[in-house]
Design a protein around this motif. Structure first.
Motif, mmCIF file in Angstrom:
data_model
loop_
_atom_site.group_PDB
_atom_site.id
_atom_site.type_symbol
_atom_site.label_atom_id
_atom_site.label_comp_id
_atom_site.label_asym_id
_atom_site.label_seq_id
_atom_site.Cartn_x
_atom_site.Cartn_y
_atom_site.Cartn_z
ATOM 1 N N ILE A 210 -24.577 28.693 33.987
ATOM 2 C CA ILE A 210 -25.603 27.723 33.582
ATOM 3 C C ILE A 210 -25.090 26.832 32.462
ATOM 4 C CG2 ILE A 210 -27.862 27.514 32.471
ATOM 5 C CD1 ILE A 210 -28.717 30.016 34.044
ATOM 6 N N ILE A 211 -24.388 27.418 31.503
ATOM 7 C CA ILE A 211 -23.825 26.629 30.399
ATOM 8 C C ILE A 211 -22.805 25.624 30.930
ATOM 9 C CG2 ILE A 211 -22.398 26.760 28.323
ATOM 10 C CD1 ILE A 211 -23.735 29.462 27.747
ATOM 11 N N GLN A 212 -21.947 26.064 31.846
ATOM 12 C CA GLN A 212 -20.971 25.147 32.419
ATOM 13 C C GLN A 212 -21.648 23.990 33.150
ATOM 14 O OE1 GLN A 212 -17.359 27.007 34.290
ATOM 15 N NE2 GLN A 212 -18.424 28.907 33.838
ATOM 16 N N MET A 213 -22.677 24.303 33.927
ATOM 17 C CA MET A 213 -23.398 23.254 34.646
ATOM 18 C C MET A 213 -24.064 22.277 33.676
ATOM 19 S SD MET A 213 -25.117 25.537 37.700
ATOM 20 C CE MET A 213 -25.992 24.136 38.385
ATOM 21 N N ALA A 214 -24.614 22.795 32.587
ATOM 22 C CA ALA A 214 -25.263 21.934 31.596
ATOM 23 C C ALA A 214 -24.244 21.008 30.932
ATOM 24 C CB ALA A 214 -25.975 22.788 30.545
ATOM 25 N N LEU A 215 -23.080 21.533 30.584
ATOM 26 C CA LEU A 215 -22.039 20.699 29.972
ATOM 27 C C LEU A 215 -21.526 19.654 30.955
ATOM 28 C CD1 LEU A 215 -20.025 23.455 28.054
ATOM 29 C CD2 LEU A 215 -21.509 21.706 27.056
ATOM 30 N N MET A 216 -21.366 20.030 32.215
ATOM 31 C CA MET A 216 -20.920 19.075 33.227
ATOM 32 C C MET A 216 -21.954 17.971 33.434
ATOM 33 S SD MET A 216 -19.390 22.002 35.776
ATOM 34 C CE MET A 216 -19.149 20.968 37.212
ATOM 35 N N THR A 340 -5.703 11.091 29.626
ATOM 36 C CA THR A 340 -6.277 10.319 30.710
ATOM 37 C C THR A 340 -5.998 11.001 32.043
ATOM 38 O OG1 THR A 340 -4.260 8.992 30.909
ATOM 39 C CG2 THR A 340 -6.001 8.136 29.472
ATOM 40 N N GLY A 341 -6.649 10.497 33.083
ATOM 41 C CA GLY A 341 -6.362 10.943 34.438
ATOM 42 C C GLY A 341 -6.669 12.417 34.661
ATOM 43 N N ALA A 342 -5.821 13.046 35.459
ATOM 44 C CA ALA A 342 -6.028 14.439 35.835
ATOM 45 C C ALA A 342 -5.932 15.373 34.640
ATOM 46 C CB ALA A 342 -5.016 14.841 36.898
ATOM 47 N N VAL A 343 -5.130 15.019 33.647
ATOM 48 C CA VAL A 343 -4.994 15.870 32.460
ATOM 49 C C VAL A 343 -6.304 15.885 31.680
ATOM 50 C CG1 VAL A 343 -3.709 16.249 30.340
ATOM 51 C CG2 VAL A 343 -2.537 15.390 32.349
ATOM 52 N N ALA A 344 -6.955 14.741 31.573
ATOM 53 C CA ALA A 344 -8.245 14.680 30.875
ATOM 54 C C ALA A 344 -9.291 15.515 31.606
ATOM 55 C CB ALA A 344 -8.706 13.231 30.761
ATOM 56 N N ASP A 345 -9.282 15.467 32.935
ATOM 57 C CA ASP A 345 -10.225 16.289 33.699
ATOM 58 C C ASP A 345 -9.902 17.776 33.553
ATOM 59 O OD1 ASP A 345 -11.622 14.114 34.534
ATOM 60 O OD2 ASP A 345 -11.575 14.636 36.655
ATOM 61 N N ALA A 346 -8.623 18.118 33.533
ATOM 62 C CA ALA A 346 -8.238 19.518 33.325
ATOM 63 C C ALA A 346 -8.714 20.005 31.958
ATOM 64 C CB ALA A 346 -6.726 19.668 33.450
ATOM 65 N N ARG A 347 -8.638 19.137 30.965
ATOM 66 C CA ARG A 347 -9.144 19.502 29.642
ATOM 67 C C ARG A 347 -10.647 19.785 29.687
ATOM 68 N NH1 ARG A 347 -8.598 15.233 24.838
ATOM 69 N NH2 ARG A 347 -9.687 13.946 26.369
ATOM 70 N N LEU A 348 -11.410 18.946 30.387
ATOM 71 C CA LEU A 348 -12.847 19.176 30.500
ATOM 72 C C LEU A 348 -13.134 20.525 31.158
ATOM 73 C CD1 LEU A 348 -14.252 15.689 31.607
ATOM 74 C CD2 LEU A 348 -14.617 16.842 29.425
ATOM 75 N N GLY A 349 -12.480 20.782 32.285
ATOM 76 C CA GLY A 349 -12.704 22.044 32.972
ATOM 77 C C GLY A 349 -12.356 23.232 32.112
ATOM 78 N N TYR A 350 -11.249 23.127 31.387
ATOM 79 C CA TYR A 350 -10.811 24.241 30.548
ATOM 80 C C TYR A 350 -11.775 24.480 29.388
ATOM 81 C CZ TYR A 350 -8.136 26.857 27.095
ATOM 82 O OH TYR A 350 -7.747 27.786 26.166
ATOM 83 N N LEU A 351 -12.155 23.418 28.674
ATOM 84 C CA LEU A 351 -13.022 23.579 27.513
ATOM 85 C C LEU A 351 -14.429 24.008 27.920
ATOM 86 C CD1 LEU A 351 -11.970 20.599 25.224
ATOM 87 C CD2 LEU A 351 -11.306 22.993 25.060
ATOM 88 N N PHE A 352 -14.934 23.501 29.041
ATOM 89 C CA PHE A 352 -16.246 23.940 29.512
ATOM 90 C C PHE A 352 -16.228 25.430 29.853
ATOM 91 C CE2 PHE A 352 -17.558 19.482 31.219
ATOM 92 C CZ PHE A 352 -17.634 19.030 29.913
ATOM 93 N N ALA A 353 -15.170 25.859 30.557
ATOM 94 C CA ALA A 353 -15.056 27.269 30.934
ATOM 95 C C ALA A 353 -14.925 28.159 29.699
ATOM 96 C CB ALA A 353 -13.861 27.464 31.864
ATOM 97 N N LEU A 354 -14.102 27.734 28.737
ATOM 98 C CA LEU A 354 -13.899 28.531 27.530
ATOM 99 C C LEU A 354 -15.167 28.594 26.693
ATOM 100 C CD1 LEU A 354 -11.904 30.116 25.772
ATOM 101 C CD2 LEU A 354 -11.276 27.956 24.675
ATOM 102 N N CYS A 355 -15.872 27.474 26.573
ATOM 103 C CA CYS A 355 -17.112 27.444 25.792
ATOM 104 C C CYS A 355 -18.144 28.390 26.398
ATOM 105 C CB CYS A 355 -17.661 26.018 25.746
ATOM 106 S SG CYS A 355 -19.268 25.867 24.937
#
Length: 442
Positions: A210-216, A340-355
């Protein structure tokens, strides 16, 4: 990744060895060598926070129990903290290796999902039964049905651990494997993660997703805001103050009572927090180690379903601050990078998952493979501190993007070079310059 999901174990010299522990012991030294010789990038502050947490944990156990009686446990604890972190730190060094890690995560879910669904419906554990025929396996936990279904633990020590272990895949699948893919593909990948998490029927795992979905959702809806994450933190701070001032329950109590499937377990967590807090205040520096915490006689269970509370209880406030310092350092330093690009998206996925992992740990305890995976997750994101923003612009990605570009345009990407003009002559008009030469009249 595969070793984290192995359900069997064996004893060697009085030491309990599981599949992941064998892998950690084998790869710890090579990973540390790569870290020390610079092959894993420069040594960073977050590395020392993890090292400090490992040695402080060993010190608190030594102070409380002595080295002679607990040397095996202390040694294995240090391995389970350092090895997964430095293995991920040393071998996940760019976007492609990070994607490789997430692809293995997907493969594990694809393999385990049918067995988890079967277990959720029938209460039978085919994998534990199979491996239990020739090896020692984890205990099978039997609970009352939830939502008319049974809790699946697949190959993990407990259904809670199975659910929490799978949760980071939700955001990682969307942003890493789903990068440059259609919405249908992204939804399909994350749905696999959501389904396998659901089979555990664990409120802590549900809270994580739920937290991941809210952050996304916040990232998408508020994309027009330049400082959307600062705004979110301010909103959360205001919400926290309002709850603390205007309610007779604190935020932890509200989360525990409203984000659990069984109200009884929620109040048990609240009582555990209240009584364990007294032991923490009496032992703020070195904690109580592995000793039992003080509670009324009618509280027969000694488990503490709060990872952060138990770390403070065992290792004191310094242990908690070292671990929280690791979390904050990762978020601040990675979040400040210009990517930027795919690296920026990877950062979002990683930080959302870790949070989400860190927040949901308030309602569950992490041990065995799931605790090691938590340490692994820290190390898996350090490469983002050295990443360049154009790592995601691979030839495959460019080819996919090229398929969506306009094939014809009346406006050229480059203007033709201006004709050279000789002194004393007027330059020809562009129309005349582009007209083919006419033959001379006869």
């Amino acid at each position: 990744m595969i070793s984290f999901t192995m359900p069997f174990f064996f004893s060697l010299g009085g030491l309990k060895l599981t599949g992941y522990r064998v892998v950690l012991i084998i790869f710890l030294l090579p990973a540390m060598i790569r870290w020390l010789n610079g092959s894993a990038g420069k040594i960073r502050g977050v590395d020392w926070l993890i090292v400090g947490f490992a040695f402080w944990s060993a010190l608190t156990l030594t102070v409380n129990h002595g080295l002679v009686s607990k040397w095996q446990f202390i040694g294995m604890l240090m391995i389970e903290i350092l090895a997964p972190y430095f293995i991920a730190r040393a071998y996940i060094r760019d976007l492609e290796s990070f994607r490789y890690f997430v692809r293995w995560f997907l493969l594990i879910i694809i393999v385990l999902l049918p067995f988890a669904l079967y277990e959720m419906v029938t209460e039978q554990s085919p994998l534990l039964d199979f491996f239990g025929g020739f090896a020692n396996v984890y205990q099978k936990w039997i609970y009352e049905p939830r939502l008319g279904l049974f809790r699946a633990q697949a190959t993990m020590p407990h259904p809670i651990l199975f659910g929490v272990f799978m949760t980071p895949s939700f955001a990682l699948f969307w942003y890493v494997l789903g990068w440059n893919k259609t919405l249908f593909t992204k939804v399909g990948l994350s749905s696999l993660a959501g389904i396998v998490v659901f089979t555990s029927l664990s409120s802590g795992a549900f809270l994580n997703v739920i937290i991941q979905m809210a952050l996304m959702a916040w990232n998408k809806v508020c994309s027009f805001l330049k400082n959307k994450w600062k705004v979110l933190l301010i909103c959360f701070a205001i919400f926290y103050v309002v709850i603390e001032v205007g309610s007779n329950r604190n935020v932890f109590q509200i989360i525990a009572t409203h984000m659990t499937l069984t109200p009884g377990t929620a109040w048990w967590r609240i009582l555990t927090f209240e009584f364990a807090r007294d032991d923490i205040m009496r032992n703020p520096i070195f904690g109580i180690g592995m000793n039992d915490w003080t509670r009324p006689h009618w509280m027969t269970l000694s488990s503490v379903d709060n990872f952060w509370l138990l770390m403070t209880l065992r290792h004191g406030f310094p242990g908690l601050f070292l671990l929280l310092g690791t979390v904050l350092t990762m978020f601040i330093q990675i979040g400040r990078r210009s990517l930027t690009g795919a690296v920026a998206d990877a950062r979002l996925g990683y930080l959302f998952a870790l949070c989400a992992f860190c927040v949901s740990a308030v309602t569950v305890h992490l041990w065995d493979a799931t605790f090691c995976f938590f340490m692994f997750l820290f190390g898996a994101g350090v490469w983002l501190l050295d990443a360049e923003g154009d790592q995601g612009d691979t030839p495959e990605a460019q080819q996919k993007q090229g398929k969506r570009t306009i094939r014809y345009t009346r406006f050229p990407s480059e203007m033709p070079a201006a004709p050279r003009v000789s002194a004393g002559r007027n330059p020809p008009s562009p129309h005349h310059a582009q007209r083919p030469a006419q033959p001379a009249p006869k």
